[in-house]
Design a protein around this motif. Structure first.
Motif, PDB file in Angstrom:
ATOM      1  N   THR A 108       0.831  -1.198   0.000  1.00  0.00           N
ATOM      2  CA  THR A 108       0.000   0.000   0.000  1.00  0.00           C
ATOM      3  C   THR A 108       0.866   1.249   0.000  1.00  0.00           C
ATOM      4  OG1 THR A 108      -1.806  -1.139   1.113  1.00  0.00           O
ATOM      5  CG2 THR A 108      -1.789   1.261   1.268  1.00  0.00           C
ATOM      6  N   ALA A 109       1.909   1.259   0.816  1.00  0.00           N
ATOM      7  CA  ALA A 109       2.802   2.423   0.876  1.00  0.00           C
ATOM      8  C   ALA A 109       3.464   2.653  -0.480  1.00  0.00           C
ATOM      9  CB  ALA A 109       3.862   2.226   1.963  1.00  0.00           C
ATOM     10  N   ALA A 110       3.948   1.594  -1.109  1.00  0.00           N
ATOM     11  CA  ALA A 110       4.591   1.740  -2.416  1.00  0.00           C
ATOM     12  C   ALA A 110       3.598   2.230  -3.458  1.00  0.00           C
ATOM     13  CB  ALA A 110       5.220   0.417  -2.849  1.00  0.00           C
ATOM     14  N   ARG A 111       2.394   1.671  -3.445  1.00  0.00           N
ATOM     15  CA  ARG A 111       1.378   2.087  -4.418  1.00  0.00           C
ATOM     16  C   ARG A 111       1.010   3.557  -4.240  1.00  0.00           C
ATOM     17  NH1 ARG A 111      -3.224  -0.639  -2.992  1.00  0.00           N
ATOM     18  NH2 ARG A 111      -3.843   1.229  -1.895  1.00  0.00           N
ATOM     19  N   ASN A 112       0.793   3.969  -2.985  1.00  0.00           N
ATOM     20  CA  ASN A 112       0.410   5.355  -2.726  1.00  0.00           C
ATOM     21  C   ASN A 112       1.521   6.327  -3.108  1.00  0.00           C
ATOM     22  OD1 ASN A 112      -2.083   4.493  -1.844  1.00  0.00           O
ATOM     23  ND2 ASN A 112      -1.572   4.658   0.336  1.00  0.00           N
ATOM     24  N   LYS A 113       2.756   5.976  -2.784  1.00  0.00           N
ATOM     25  CA  LYS A 113       3.884   6.843  -3.153  1.00  0.00           C
ATOM     26  C   LYS A 113       4.022   6.918  -4.669  1.00  0.00           C
ATOM     27  CE  LYS A 113       6.410   6.001   1.161  1.00  0.00           C
ATOM     28  NZ  LYS A 113       5.708   7.005   1.863  1.00  0.00           N
ATOM     29  N   ALA A 114       3.842   5.794  -5.332  1.00  0.00           N
ATOM     30  CA  ALA A 114       3.944   5.769  -6.788  1.00  0.00           C
ATOM     31  C   ALA A 114       2.846   6.619  -7.428  1.00  0.00           C
ATOM     32  CB  ALA A 114       3.870   4.324  -7.303  1.00  0.00           C
ATOM     33  N   GLN A 115       1.623   6.458  -6.967  1.00  0.00           N
ATOM     34  CA  GLN A 115       0.517   7.213  -7.566  1.00  0.00           C
ATOM     35  C   GLN A 115       0.673   8.713  -7.327  1.00  0.00           C
ATOM     36  OE1 GLN A 115      -2.820   5.101  -5.822  1.00  0.00           O
ATOM     37  NE2 GLN A 115      -3.134   3.939  -7.700  1.00  0.00           N
ATOM     38  N   THR A 116       1.080   9.090  -6.127  1.00  0.00           N
ATOM     39  CA  THR A 116       1.250  10.511  -5.816  1.00  0.00           C
ATOM     40  C   THR A 116       2.360  11.119  -6.667  1.00  0.00           C
ATOM     41  OG1 THR A 116       0.471  10.178  -3.559  1.00  0.00           O
ATOM     42  CG2 THR A 116       1.782  12.158  -3.965  1.00  0.00           C
ATOM     43  N   LEU A 117       3.482  10.434  -6.741  1.00  0.00           N
ATOM     44  CA  LEU A 117       4.599  10.960  -7.534  1.00  0.00           C
ATOM     45  C   LEU A 117       4.245  11.003  -9.012  1.00  0.00           C
ATOM     46  CD1 LEU A 117       7.448  12.027  -7.850  1.00  0.00           C
ATOM     47  CD2 LEU A 117       8.279   9.651  -7.747  1.00  0.00           C
ATOM     48  N   ALA A 118       3.628   9.958  -9.514  1.00  0.00           N
ATOM     49  CA  ALA A 118       3.256   9.927 -10.932  1.00  0.00           C
ATOM     50  C   ALA A 118       2.310  11.073 -11.270  1.00  0.00           C
ATOM     51  CB  ALA A 118       2.616   8.583 -11.284  1.00  0.00           C
ATOM     52  N   ASN A 119       1.297  11.266 -10.444  1.00  0.00           N
ATOM     53  CA  ASN A 119       0.353  12.364 -10.691  1.00  0.00           C
ATOM     54  C   ASN A 119       1.056  13.713 -10.643  1.00  0.00           C
ATOM     55  OD1 ASN A 119      -1.771  10.577 -10.971  1.00  0.00           O
ATOM     56  ND2 ASN A 119      -2.439  10.788  -8.850  1.00  0.00           N
ATOM     57  N   SER A 120       1.936  13.895  -9.666  1.00  0.00           N
ATOM     58  CA  SER A 120       2.649  15.166  -9.527  1.00  0.00           C
ATOM     59  C   SER A 120       3.571  15.419 -10.712  1.00  0.00           C
ATOM     60  CB  SER A 120       3.447  15.179  -8.223  1.00  0.00           C
ATOM     61  OG  SER A 120       2.559  15.074  -7.127  1.00  0.00           O
ATOM     62  N   LEU A 121       4.263  14.394 -11.156  1.00  0.00           N
ATOM     63  CA  LEU A 121       5.143  14.557 -12.319  1.00  0.00           C
ATOM     64  C   LEU A 121       4.340  14.895 -13.574  1.00  0.00           C
ATOM     65  CD1 LEU A 121       7.665  11.659 -11.686  1.00  0.00           C
ATOM     66  CD2 LEU A 121       8.196  14.106 -11.726  1.00  0.00           C
ATOM     67  N   GLU A 122       3.190  14.290 -13.715  1.00  0.00           N
ATOM     68  CA  GLU A 122       2.363  14.596 -14.883  1.00  0.00           C
ATOM     69  C   GLU A 122       1.831  16.023 -14.823  1.00  0.00           C
ATOM     70  OE1 GLU A 122      -0.284  11.240 -14.894  1.00  0.00           O
ATOM     71  OE2 GLU A 122       1.161  10.016 -15.981  1.00  0.00           O
ATOM     72  N   ILE A 123       1.535  16.514 -13.626  1.00  0.00           N
ATOM     73  CA  ILE A 123       1.117  17.917 -13.482  1.00  0.00           C
ATOM     74  C   ILE A 123       2.289  18.831 -13.834  1.00  0.00           C
ATOM     75  CG2 ILE A 123       0.462  19.686 -11.786  1.00  0.00           C
ATOM     76  CD1 ILE A 123      -1.208  17.416 -10.401  1.00  0.00           C
ATOM     77  N   LEU A 124       3.468  18.504 -13.312  1.00  0.00           N
ATOM     78  CA  LEU A 124       4.653  19.303 -13.656  1.00  0.00           C
ATOM     79  C   LEU A 124       4.897  19.286 -15.158  1.00  0.00           C
ATOM     80  CD1 LEU A 124       7.138  18.341 -10.819  1.00  0.00           C
ATOM     81  CD2 LEU A 124       6.398  20.655 -11.405  1.00  0.00           C
ATOM     82  N   GLY A 125       4.728  18.130 -15.747  1.00  0.00           N
ATOM     83  CA  GLY A 125       4.954  17.998 -17.187  1.00  0.00           C
ATOM     84  C   GLY A 125       3.982  18.799 -18.023  1.00  0.00           C
ATOM     85  N   ASP A 126       2.850  19.143 -17.430  1.00  0.00           N
ATOM     86  CA  ASP A 126       1.838  19.920 -18.150  1.00  0.00           C
ATOM     87  C   ASP A 126       1.827  21.393 -17.760  1.00  0.00           C
ATOM     88  OD1 ASP A 126       0.994  17.743 -19.623  1.00  0.00           O
ATOM     89  OD2 ASP A 126      -0.531  17.166 -18.161  1.00  0.00           O
ATOM     90  N   ALA A 127       2.791  21.830 -16.925  1.00  0.00           N
ATOM     91  CA  ALA A 127       2.858  23.248 -16.551  1.00  0.00           C
ATOM     92  C   ALA A 127       3.183  24.077 -17.801  1.00  0.00           C
ATOM     93  CB  ALA A 127       3.940  23.460 -15.493  1.00  0.00           C
ATOM     94  N   GLN A 128       2.780  25.334 -17.784  1.00  0.00           N
ATOM     95  CA  GLN A 128       3.104  26.204 -18.920  1.00  0.00           C
ATOM     96  C   GLN A 128       4.627  26.277 -19.047  1.00  0.00           C
ATOM     97  OE1 GLN A 128       0.890  27.596 -21.107  1.00  0.00           O
ATOM     98  NE2 GLN A 128      -0.544  26.290 -20.015  1.00  0.00           N
ATOM     99  N   PRO A 129       5.138  26.241 -20.266  1.00  0.00           N
ATOM    100  CA  PRO A 129       6.588  26.135 -20.462  1.00  0.00           C
ATOM    101  C   PRO A 129       7.358  27.438 -20.191  1.00  0.00           C
ATOM    102  CG  PRO A 129       5.490  26.244 -22.576  1.00  0.00           C
ATOM    103  CD  PRO A 129       4.419  26.203 -21.527  1.00  0.00           C
ATOM    104  N   THR A 130       7.199  27.931 -18.976  1.00  0.00           N
ATOM    105  CA  THR A 130       8.030  29.042 -18.531  1.00  0.00           C
ATOM    106  C   THR A 130       8.637  28.645 -17.204  1.00  0.00           C
ATOM    107  OG1 THR A 130       6.305  30.153 -17.270  1.00  0.00           O
ATOM    108  CG2 THR A 130       6.481  30.737 -19.615  1.00  0.00           C
ATOM    109  N   GLN A 131       9.794  29.160 -16.907  1.00  0.00           N
ATOM    110  CA  GLN A 131      10.469  28.818 -15.654  1.00  0.00           C
ATOM    111  C   GLN A 131       9.613  29.198 -14.447  1.00  0.00           C
ATOM    112  OE1 GLN A 131      13.606  27.160 -15.533  1.00  0.00           O
ATOM    113  NE2 GLN A 131      12.875  26.806 -13.472  1.00  0.00           N
ATOM    114  N   ALA A 132       8.960  30.359 -14.503  1.00  0.00           N
ATOM    115  CA  ALA A 132       8.146  30.812 -13.365  1.00  0.00           C
ATOM    116  C   ALA A 132       6.984  29.855 -13.112  1.00  0.00           C
ATOM    117  CB  ALA A 132       7.629  32.227 -13.616  1.00  0.00           C
ATOM    118  N   ASN A 133       6.301  29.436 -14.161  1.00  0.00           N
ATOM    119  CA  ASN A 133       5.179  28.513 -13.983  1.00  0.00           C
ATOM    120  C   ASN A 133       5.654  27.151 -13.494  1.00  0.00           C
ATOM    121  OD1 ASN A 133       3.126  30.276 -14.668  1.00  0.00           O
ATOM    122  ND2 ASN A 133       3.279  29.810 -16.844  1.00  0.00           N
TER     123      ASN A 133
END
Length: 163
Positions: A108-133
């Motif tokens: 459960t801990a591994a799954r939760n950490k994986a899902q949280t990180l994956a979601n966060s990375l995908e949000i970062l990957g979709d940020a507007q392509p400026t350093q500030a954003n």
């Protein structure tokens, strides 16, 4: 009434379907089903863990190299999106959860950490392509800490397989 006929036909009509499905799942040597050997769930889980750890290592290497790119943010976002998808693949293996022998709390801990990180990375990957954003999104989540936590959780799960 049509619905009454469907209910009366339902139970006996499902028997051939159930038998057909059961024969599809038969193991090798039975004359039915696949001739390929089945893979133990823990083997699949451990392989997925080894893969995701290698993918994290590749991400860390690529992300360090992004500073030298003409547009570092675009490079980081692409790396973030890619790793997010790869980590989701690992989380999906954990989500199946049938037949794994590591302690459920570790899974459960591994799954939760994986899902949280994956979601966060995908949000970062979709940020507007400026350093500030990118910085604004990244400042809401400590990616390096989350990566370290995921690596520890994956190693914990993999270390308990076969013991």
């Amino acid at each position: 009434m049509t619905s009454g006929k469907l209910l009366r036909l339902g139970p006996w009509a499902l028997v051939p379907v159930a038998l057909a499905l059961a024969s599809c799942g038969s193991g090798p040597g039975t004359g039915t089903g696949s001739s390929a050997p089945s893979v133990a769930p823990d083997t699949t889980l451990k392989a997925a863990g080894v893969t995701v750890l290698a993918q994290v290592g590749a991400y860390q290497s690529v992300s360090r190299g992004c500073a030298a790119q003409a547009n570092p943010v675009v490079c980081l976002e692409a790396a973030d999106r890619k790793l997010g998808g790869q980590i989701h693949t690992y989380a999906n293996v954990l989500a199946v959860g049938h037949g794994f022998t590591p302690p459920p709390a570790d899974l459960t801990a591994a799954r939760n950490k994986a899902q949280t990180l994956a979601n966060s990375l995908e949000i970062l990957g979709d940020a507007q392509p400026t350093q500030a954003n990118y910085d604004q999104v990244r400042n809401t989540f400590n990616v390096n800490d989350a990566i370290g936590q995921l690596q520890g959780a994956v190693r914990t799960v993999n270390d308990t397989i076969g013991h």
